[in-house]
Enzyme design. Structure first.
Site, PDB file in Angstrom:
ATOM      1  N   ARG A 170      77.512  54.306 -70.974  1.00 49.96           N
ATOM      2  CA  ARG A 170      78.391  55.061 -70.088  1.00 49.96           C
ATOM      3  C   ARG A 170      78.929  54.194 -68.958  1.00 49.96           C
ATOM      4  NH1 ARG A 170      76.361  60.257 -71.221  1.00 49.96           N
ATOM      5  NH2 ARG A 170      77.305  61.962 -70.094  1.00 49.96           N
ATOM      6  N   ARG A 193      81.093  64.898 -63.073  1.00 46.59           N
ATOM      7  CA  ARG A 193      80.896  64.197 -64.337  1.00 46.59           C
ATOM      8  C   ARG A 193      82.219  63.660 -64.887  1.00 46.59           C
ATOM      9  NH1 ARG A 193      78.722  69.012 -66.404  1.00 46.59           N
ATOM     10  NH2 ARG A 193      78.636  68.276 -68.540  1.00 46.59           N
ATOM     11  N   ARG A 245      73.976  75.609 -68.622  1.00 42.67           N
ATOM     12  CA  ARG A 245      73.409  74.289 -68.357  1.00 42.67           C
ATOM     13  C   ARG A 245      73.535  73.966 -66.875  1.00 42.67           C
ATOM     14  NH1 ARG A 245      75.238  69.253 -72.095  1.00 42.67           N
ATOM     15  NH2 ARG A 245      75.597  68.260 -70.092  1.00 42.67           N
ATOM     16  N   LYS A 255      82.009  65.739 -78.312  1.00 42.39           N
ATOM     17  CA  LYS A 255      81.263  64.544 -78.718  1.00 42.39           C
ATOM     18  C   LYS A 255      79.903  64.891 -79.334  1.00 42.39           C
ATOM     19  CE  LYS A 255      80.175  62.392 -75.004  1.00 42.39           C
ATOM     20  NZ  LYS A 255      78.722  62.359 -74.846  1.00 42.39           N
ATOM     21  N   ARG A 261      81.495  76.815 -71.673  1.00 40.91           N
ATOM     22  CA  ARG A 261      80.112  76.501 -72.040  1.00 40.91           C
ATOM     23  C   ARG A 261      79.155  76.948 -70.930  1.00 40.91           C
ATOM     24  NH1 ARG A 261      78.592  70.369 -73.303  1.00 40.91           N
ATOM     25  NH2 ARG A 261      78.273  70.218 -71.078  1.00 40.91           N
TER      26      ARG A 261
HETATM   27  P1  ADP Z   1      77.806  65.335 -70.557  1.00 39.84           P
HETATM   28  O1  ADP Z   1      78.454  64.286 -71.413  1.00 39.84           O
HETATM   29  O2  ADP Z   1      78.350  66.699 -70.759  1.00 39.84           O
HETATM   30  O3  ADP Z   1      77.740  64.971 -69.104  1.00 39.84           O
HETATM   31  P2  ADP Z   1      75.167  64.568 -71.599  1.00 39.84           P
HETATM   32  O4  ADP Z   1      74.272  65.531 -72.267  1.00 39.84           O
HETATM   33  O5  ADP Z   1      75.703  63.427 -72.405  1.00 39.84           O
HETATM   34  O6  ADP Z   1      76.311  65.502 -71.022  1.00 39.84           O
HETATM   35  O7  ADP Z   1      74.449  63.940 -70.314  1.00 39.84           O
HETATM   36  C1  ADP Z   1      73.878  64.756 -69.331  1.00 39.84           C
HETATM   37  C2  ADP Z   1      73.483  63.917 -68.131  1.00 39.84           C
HETATM   38  O8  ADP Z   1      72.487  62.960 -68.520  1.00 39.84           O
HETATM   39  C3  ADP Z   1      74.569  63.083 -67.490  1.00 39.84           C
HETATM   40  O9  ADP Z   1      75.355  63.802 -66.574  1.00 39.84           O
HETATM   41  C4  ADP Z   1      73.728  62.001 -66.780  1.00 39.84           C
HETATM   42  O10 ADP Z   1      73.141  62.483 -65.608  1.00 39.84           O
HETATM   43  C5  ADP Z   1      72.616  61.756 -67.776  1.00 39.84           C
HETATM   44  N1  ADP Z   1      72.928  60.647 -68.722  1.00 39.84           N
HETATM   45  C6  ADP Z   1      73.061  60.755 -70.063  1.00 39.84           C
HETATM   46  N2  ADP Z   1      73.347  59.562 -70.612  1.00 39.84           N
HETATM   47  C7  ADP Z   1      73.406  58.675 -69.594  1.00 39.84           C
HETATM   48  C8  ADP Z   1      73.680  57.284 -69.505  1.00 39.84           C
HETATM   49  N3  ADP Z   1      73.954  56.551 -70.590  1.00 39.84           N
HETATM   50  N4  ADP Z   1      73.654  56.708 -68.274  1.00 39.84           N
HETATM   51  C9  ADP Z   1      73.375  57.419 -67.194  1.00 39.84           C
HETATM   52  N5  ADP Z   1      73.113  58.726 -67.189  1.00 39.84           N
HETATM   53  C10 ADP Z   1      73.125  59.365 -68.379  1.00 39.84           C
END
Ligand code: ADP
Length: 189
Positions: A85, A141, A130, A13, A124
């Site tokens: 989300r 997740r 990370r 994504k 990754r």
């Molecule tokens: P991934 O999709 O691999 O989990 P992201 O970089 O999109 O990684 O997000 C990392 C973290 O940031 C998520 O696990 C969450 O804790 C937080 N996060 C990001 N976007 C949101 C959202 N829209 N609502 C709640 N938490 C979020």
């Protein structure tokens, strides 16, 4: 052009969102990047969300909605990655965009199986280190994706705005499919 990109962790994504944004000179708004930057800068927001990110849990909806409202305020177009989300976040986004008369042009879902997602995330973890790519973080997740984000996908599917793209292919093939689909829906940049 206002695009939303959805998909599980490891679906590619972020990579695709960056590609679409660069190709069309549109801002890439990635909530994960915004939050990680706040953590590395040690801001109030960063201190608050750091333990949540490490666990792979979700940041509270109100906080995310405020952050996105502020971030989208001045943008004509965007590729939004990582938001919404949860269903309450999706409802808030709908209301926000309706208020300013700027509906979404397309919602793209990058589809991959849990097996593909998990193996990409483990790879990754080794490459990037990370904090949330630990085995527990990855599992948590993906669980939250199925539980809370899939209902968001279903919502856009029901509205008929969802474009489903097979993410289990080479990056450039996925990009080509996305661009074809955007052209088909008459995306104008
Ligand atoms: P991934 O999709 O691999 O989990 P992201 O970089 O999109 O990684 O997000 C990392 C973290 O940031 C998520 O696990 C969450 O804790 C937080 N996060 C990001 N976007 C949101 C959202 N829209 N609502 C709640 N938490 C979020």
């Amino acid at each position: 052009m206002r695009i939303l990109i959805l998909g599980p962790q490891g679906s590619g994504k972020g990579t695709q969102a960056k590609g679409i944004a660069a190709l069309h000179a549109t801002p890439h708004i990635a909530t994960g990047d915004i939050l990680r930057e706040a953590v590395s800068r040690g801001t109030d927001l960063g201190r608050r969300v750091q333990p949540i990110l490490v666990r792979g849990d979700l940041v509270p909806d109100e906080l995310m909605v405020d952050l996105i409202r502020e971030r989208l305020a001045d943008e004509e177009g965007f590729v939004l990655d990582g938001f919404p989300r949860t269903v309450p976040q999706a409802e808030a986004l709908d209301a926000m965009l309706e208020e300013i008369g700027k509906p979404l042009d397309a919602v793209i879902l990058l589809q991959v199986s849990d097996e593909v997602a998990t193996s990409r995330l483990h790879a990754r973890a080794a490459a990037e280190g990370r904090a949330d790519d630990s085995p527990d973080g990855i599992q948590n997740r993906l669980r939250l994706y199925h539980e809370l984000t899939e209902p968001v996908v279903d919502r856009y599917r029901a509205e008929g705005t969802l474009i489903v793209v097979d993410g289990d292919r080479a990056i450039r093939d996925v990009s080509a499919s996305i661009e074809d689909s955007l052209a088909q829906v008459g995306a104008r940049w």
